[in-house]
Structure formats: structure tokens, C-alpha cells
Enzyme design. Structure first.
Site, short mmCIF file in Angstrom:
data_model
loop_
_atom_site.label_atom_id
_atom_site.label_comp_id
_atom_site.label_asym_id
_atom_site.label_seq_id
_atom_site.Cartn_x
_atom_site.Cartn_y
_atom_site.Cartn_z
N CYS A 2 0.82 -1.21 0.00
CA CYS A 2 0.00 0.00 0.00
C CYS A 2 0.86 1.26 0.00
CB CYS A 2 -0.91 0.01 1.22
SG CYS A 2 -1.91 -1.49 1.40
N ARG A 27 3.07 1.23 -6.70
CA ARG A 27 3.11 0.14 -5.73
C ARG A 27 1.96 -0.84 -5.93
NH1 ARG A 27 6.54 1.54 -1.42
NH2 ARG A 27 5.49 0.14 0.01
N TRP A 76 -4.12 -2.07 -1.35
CA TRP A 76 -4.11 -3.33 -2.12
C TRP A 76 -4.83 -4.34 -1.25
CZ3 TRP A 76 -2.25 -8.40 -2.25
CH2 TRP A 76 -2.12 -8.99 -3.51
N ASN A 102 -0.65 -0.33 6.30
CA ASN A 102 -0.04 -1.22 5.30
C ASN A 102 0.39 -2.48 6.02
OD1 ASN A 102 1.25 -2.39 3.14
ND2 ASN A 102 3.02 -1.02 3.17
N GLY A 103 0.10 -3.65 5.44
CA GLY A 103 0.52 -4.91 6.06
C GLY A 103 -0.66 -5.75 6.47
N GLU A 483 13.71 -14.87 -16.95
CA GLU A 483 13.29 -13.48 -16.82
C GLU A 483 12.45 -13.04 -18.01
OE1 GLU A 483 12.95 -9.43 -15.57
OE2 GLU A 483 13.05 -11.40 -14.61
N LYS A 487 8.67 -11.55 -17.57
CA LYS A 487 8.23 -10.24 -18.05
C LYS A 487 6.96 -10.37 -18.89
CE LYS A 487 10.64 -7.52 -16.04
NZ LYS A 487 10.38 -8.49 -14.98
N GLU A 490 3.97 -11.18 -16.66
CA GLU A 490 3.60 -10.07 -15.78
C GLU A 490 2.72 -9.03 -16.48
OE1 GLU A 490 6.96 -9.10 -12.49
OE2 GLU A 490 7.61 -8.88 -14.57
N HIS A 506 13.99 -33.52 -22.06
CA HIS A 506 13.55 -34.22 -20.86
C HIS A 506 12.10 -33.90 -20.51
CE1 HIS A 506 17.55 -35.79 -20.01
NE2 HIS A 506 18.03 -34.57 -20.27
N LYS A 609 4.42 -3.31 -6.73
CA LYS A 609 5.85 -3.11 -6.89
C LYS A 609 6.63 -3.63 -5.69
CE LYS A 609 9.45 -1.46 -9.04
NZ LYS A 609 9.91 -2.11 -10.27
#
Length: 614
Positions: A2, A27, A76, A102-103, A483, A487, A490, A506, A609
């Protein structure tokens, strides 16, 4: 996750709060709200589900009073869905007290039962309203917001940043943090609180870092920091190294596009000041030679993109420092009872320095006697303060949720760390060639951006309807394949997987069918003809089954031409330096494909974020 902003000073707080929240949108959030104590001493509050624009529209229709004390929040959702009622702030004490959070408060259910038994009625599904109600009760007993705040935070379990204000005490905002970010901005006749310095960098670059289990009280002219028992503590001052303009788009179509383009500068800034006399010398690690010579094992712990940077770091540190390196996902590390001790160096990687899984891994390592070092991009963050040493990247603010320039800077920092350790341990005493490679990286990244951006963007446009993309790599190309897939997942929301190329036969080769797009990261034949030939064989295998092959290969590699549908070129570089170049076209591809699909590349769905809860 948040966004949190607090302000006390001479100016109308509503505009300051909204501007601060706008800078924290990166965020991730699904609702927003502010509370202001107006000039008449009355607390007013407004909150709306949805983006910040919804709140702005509501305030345009009916503004809050021009008060100079206020708190703001972007939420959030955790406890309860993203609704107006569940949005923050939450009120208590006959709506004279406002709280943002936040949390996650882990013992909220027991506290809620306690308060319900006393006749308290709750309007939301959140854990935050429980903290507000508890604070309202304690304020009724003490008549002192700071004392009530201390009483409450000592009863809370979990991870939290809390801010509160009461209309009986205008000109005062109190905050507390446990395992969640909070920083102080120091102005002239005004002071700020924020979950990130972005919340107030427009107004001041002078800041104080708040430690674990500490409480701060700000007024226009004073800042007081104590522990949870009320004992005075010294907060750590620092100066924000970037200004507000660095966190603005500056004419770019998106923050992600801006940050991809800023990678040459991010790499250069991370290297700057860390090469002396042709050798890598990291000033922050001065005096730690005994640490590096005394360890016999390194564990790098991180999450997501940072964990792929860690995999590249593993290759570099093992090659140059000749010490075994393991890479551990931070959220798995402390739950499997790992064997670590004083001869183990635990290196953590976090862009924000607040990643909860990584922070808890660092604490676990320290409790068991290991030495700890963090790689971080954010000044004043928790993980560096919890570590024995820190190597800061200097990527500047990264606003887009999907990491790009921070990833390149993290790899750069790990390359520097590997060469620093190799020099200290005597295993890479002559690394002039590697140092020259490092210094050439910014120019080479710029070359990739200049020469391949249009090509890759056009390729992504042709593939906008693609439903699945595979990525293959070998050696340091493997983490870049991971990566590249991340990306794409995401920001474009399509299936993507990265594989070690040798694993193809395999199992994953079963996924290959006619038309399946496959990116293949081809290592340089100059470094290992054997590995190069094996990857070319992989290309032949998937091409024979009808795959559409997009190859990322160095300039002059003609061996891939007969088997590739598309070739993306990167400049010549040392084997351990290729990842920083090879990842750039994959970032551009993900961004361009998501844009072609009409998606918001800066704020992808369901993501934030800074992940500050486990």
C-alpha cells in the site's frame, strides 16, 4: 504494497496527499482515500474504490476542508474486497480518529472478538478497522494519542505500518512500523511521512529512516522517534539521491518504456566509483576482507526477477571468487531448516529493500550466525539496515511494476561483487579484461536499444494474438530465459515459460507444435564452441517440429541463420556480461506485445511493486 502519505505543516494538505499518492501508484492498489483535519478542527474523510482518479473526481465534486494535517492511502486488498467501505482511512472514536495501514495484522480476529464483546460495531471486513477501534478505545482512556498508539502497537502481531491522527490534536500525525516500510521527510516548518520517499521527494530530499518497532510523531516543527516502549531513539538521516523529475514519465509513453531506455545510465551509475586502478573496489565493503576470505559458502536469496539476477551472480561469484554459491527463493529459505553458520555469507537482493520474504530470510540468517550482505536500490530501506553490509545499485526510482533497469543494475552489482571478492580472495587478482568489459556495458546496452528496438517492437506487433511463448537458454542464458518469460507473464497475461535448453528433451519438447513461438538465447561460440553447438542443436530440434524460432545471438554468429525465423543481435561481450545485453530485447518484446494488446504495462493486474507481506 500500500501507499502511505502523512503531512503536517502550513499548506493545505489535500493537494499534498493526492500528489504523494499519485507518486506511489506504482506500488499497486485498488482503492484510495484521504483524511484531513480542517481549519475548524473537524476531521473529514473521503475514500473510493478504484484508481486515484475516482477519489480525485469525488473531491472535485465536494472537497474536504483546507486543513493542514492529513493522511492518505492507496490500498491493495487483503482482508475484504476492494470496496468503498473497505478502503482506508478507517475511523473510530465517533469518527474523530483516522487510521491507515499497510501490512497484515495477524491477531486481528482475536482483537475483533474482544472489541465486539465490548459493544463495538464494525463497518468493514478489514483488519485495519480493528486497529482503529482499538486505538479509539485506548485514546478514550488516556486522552493522549502517542500514549494510546504505544499501547496499541504493542498488542498487534504481524507486519504493519500504521498512521493515525485525531481531531483533538491537530498538527500531529503518529506512525509506527514493524516489518513494513515507513520513512520521514524533513521540511522547513512542515514534515512528511511516506511508505516510500517518492511520497514527499517533490517537497524535500532530506529524510530519516525509521527502524524496526519504532514510533514517529511529526508536527510542523518537530520529529520524535521512539521505540514501542517510548524510549527515544536516533533515526538515521539520509539524502534522497534523485529528484521528483526522475519519477516522472518525461514524455515517454509509459514508465516501463522510460526505464528500459534508462538502463545504460543505471548500469553506468552502479559501476561508477567502484573501479580503482583498473580493479573493482567497492567502497561500502572496505574493511570486510576478513569476511570474504573466511567464508566457504555463499547463499543468494531473493524473489522473482531478483532471483534470476541471483542466478547470474552465482556464475560470476563462483568463477571469480572460487567459492560455492547456492541460490534460494527467499520464501522457501527459512522454512526448510538450512545448514548455515559463521562461514556462510547470505546475500539478499531486493529493489525496494522491503520485500517481506527476503527480509525474513535475512533475519533468519543473522539469527543463525551467518554474515549478511544486501544488494538494494532504495536508500533507508529495511533490508540494508538489517544486513552487515550493503551494495547499493544506483538505478534511480523504478516506477513500473515490472522490473527492468533494476534487474540490469542488480546483475551489474553482482558482477562487481564477484570481482571484488575475487580480488580479496586472490582468485581473480588480474581481472583487467573483466573490468574493461564492465566499463563497456553501458555503451553496448545503448547499442541494443538503438539497433533492435524497432525490430523487436514490430515482431511483437505481429504476435499480439499469441497465447504462449517459450524461452530457452543455457549457462547464463538460462536465468535470462526465465526473466524473459516472467516479463511476458507479468504484463501481457499470456502463458510463458523459461527452460534450461538442455532440459528440452527431458519433457518440455512435448509443448512444441507448429507455429509455437520460441525465443532461444544463443551463447557466443567464442567462449564455448561446445555449448554453442548444443544450443544450435536445440534450435534444430524445435524447428523440425514446426516451432517459430526467434534467436538472440551475438553479432557475426552465422551458424544460427539457417535455423532461425528471426535473429535479434547483441554486441560482442564476455560470457558473464552477455545477460545484461540479452535481456533488453526480451523486455522490449514483453512491453510491445502488452501494448499491442491494449494493456497497462506500468500497473499490471494483481501485482504490486513492493511486496511487503509474506
Amino acid at each position: 504494497m500500500c501507499g502511505i502519505v502523512g503531512y503536517v505543516g502550513p499548506r493545505p494538505s489535500q493537494d499534498i496527499l493526492l500528489a504523494g499518492l499519485a507518486r506511489l501508484e506504482y506500488r499497486g492498489y485498488d482503492s484510495a482515500g484521504i483524511a484531513v483535519i480542517d481549519q475548524d478542527g473537524t476531521l473529514g474523510m473521503r475514500k473510493k474504490a478504484g484508481k486515484l482518479a475516482m477519489l480525485r473526481d469525488s473531491l472535485s465534486d465536494a472537497a474536504l476542508g483546507d486543513g493542514t494535517t492529513g493522511i492518505g492511502h492507496t490500498r491493495w486488498a487483503t482482508h475484504g474486497g476492494p470496496t468503498d467501505v473497505n478502503a482506508h482511512p478507517h475511523l473510530a472514536d465517533d469518527d474523530k480518529l483516522a487510521v491507515i495501514h499497510n501490512g497484515i495484522i495477524e491477531n486481528f480476529a482475536a482483537l475483533r472478538d474482544e472489541l465486539t464483546a465490548e459493544g463495538v460495531t464494525f463497518r468493514s471486513e478489514t483488519d485495519t478497522e480493528v486497529a482503529a477501534a482499538l486505538l479509539g478505545r485506548e485514546y478514550g482512556r488516556t486522552g493522549d494519542l502517542q500514549q494510546a498508539f504505544r499501547d496499541v502497537v504493542n498488542r498487534l502481531e504481524g507486519a504493519f505500518t500504521l498512521l493515525a491522527m485525531h481531531e483533538d490534536q491537530p498538527g500531529l500525525v503518529v506512525g509506527a512500523r514493524r516489518n513494513s516500510p515507513l520513512v520521514i521527510g524533513l521540511g522547513e516548518g512542515e514534515n512528511f511521512l511516506g511508505s516510500d520517499v517518492a511520497a514527499f521527494v517533490e517537497h524535500t530530499r532530506n529524510a530519516l529512516a525509521i527502524g524496526q518497532d519504532q514510533i514517529v510523531a511529526i508536527t510542523p516543527d518537530a520529529v520524535t522517534v521512539t521505540d514501542f516502549d517510548g524510549n527515544a531513539v536516533d533515526a538515521q538521516p539520509f539524502e534522497v539521491s534523485w529528484d521528483a523529475a526522475a519519477a516522472e514519465k518525461g514524455g515517454w509513453s509509459s514508465f516501463m518504456a522510460k526505464e528500459v531506455a534508462e538502463q545504460p545510465e543505471a548500469v553506468a551509475n552502479t559501476i561508477r566509483g567502484r573501479i580503482q586502478g583498473g580493479a573493482v573496489v567497492i567502497p561500502e565493503l572496505d574493511g570486510l576482507d576478513e569476511l570474504f576470505t573466511g567464508i566457504n559458502r555463499v547463499i543468494i536469496t531473493a524473489c522473482g526477477t531478483a532471483s534470476y539476477a541471483a542466478l547470474v551472480g552465482k556464475y560470476a561469484i563462483e568463477q571469480w571468487a572460487r567459492v560455492p554459491v547456492d541460490v534460494e527463493l527467499a520464501h522457501e529459505f527459512r522454512y526448510r531448516d538450512p545448514v548455515i553458520g559463521a562461514d556462510t555469507l547470505v546475500v539478499s537482493i531486493s529493489q525496494s529493500g522491503e520485500t517481506m520474504d527476503t527480509l525474513m530470510a535475512v533475519k533468519y540468517a543473522r539469527e543463525r550466525g551467518a554474515r549478511t550482505l544486501s544488494v538494494c536500490n532504495t536508500q533507508g530501506a529495511t533490508i540494508p539496515r538489517e544486513s552487515d553490509a550493503v551494495v547499493y545499485t544506483h538505478a534511480g526510482p523504478e516506477v513500473a511494476v515490472a522490473s527492468t533497469k533494476a534487474f540490469s543494475a542488480q546483475i551489474t552489482a553482482l558482477l562487481l561483487l564477484g570481482l571484488h571478492m575475487g580480488r580479496v580472495r586472490g582468485t581473480a587478482s588480474d581481472a583487467s579484461g573483466e573490468v574493461a568489459e564492465l566499463q563497456s556495458l553501458p555503451e553496448k546496452v545503448a547499442q541494443v536499444l538503438a539497433e533492435e528496438n524497432d525490430h523487436v517492437t514490430q515482431l511483437a506487433g505481429w504476435m499480439a494474438d499469441t497465447r504462449s511463448v517459450l524461452f530457452l537458454g543455457r549457462h547464463v542464458g538460462y536465468p535470462i530465459a526465465l526473466e524473459g518469460a516472467l516479463k511476458l507473464k507479468e504484463i501481457s497475461y499470456i502463458h510463458a515459460e523459461g527452460f534450461a535448453a538442455g532440459e528440452l528433451k527431458h519433457g518440455p519438447i512435448a509443448l512444441i507444435e507448429p507455429g509455437q513461438p520460441v525465443f532461444v538465447l544463443v551463447p557466443s561460440p567464442r567462449h564455448s564452441a561446445l555449448i554453442h553447438s548444443k544450443v544450435v542443436s536445440n534450435i534444430q530440434e524445435i524447428r523440425a517440429r514446426g516451432a517459430r524460432v526467434i534467436v538472440v545471438a551475438e553479432e557475426g554468429d552465422a551458424a544460427v541463420l539457417p535455423y532461425a525465423d528471426e535473429v535479434i543481435r547483441i554486441p560482442l561481450a564476455g560470457a558473464l556480461f552477455e545477460p545484461i545485453l540479452a535481456v533488453v530485447p526480451l523486455q522490449i518484446f514483453a512491453m510491445a506485445l502488452a501494448t499491442a494488446k491494449g494493456l497497462d504495462v506500468d500497473q499490471p493486474r494483481n501485482l504490486a511493486k513492493s511486496v511487503t507481506v509474506e
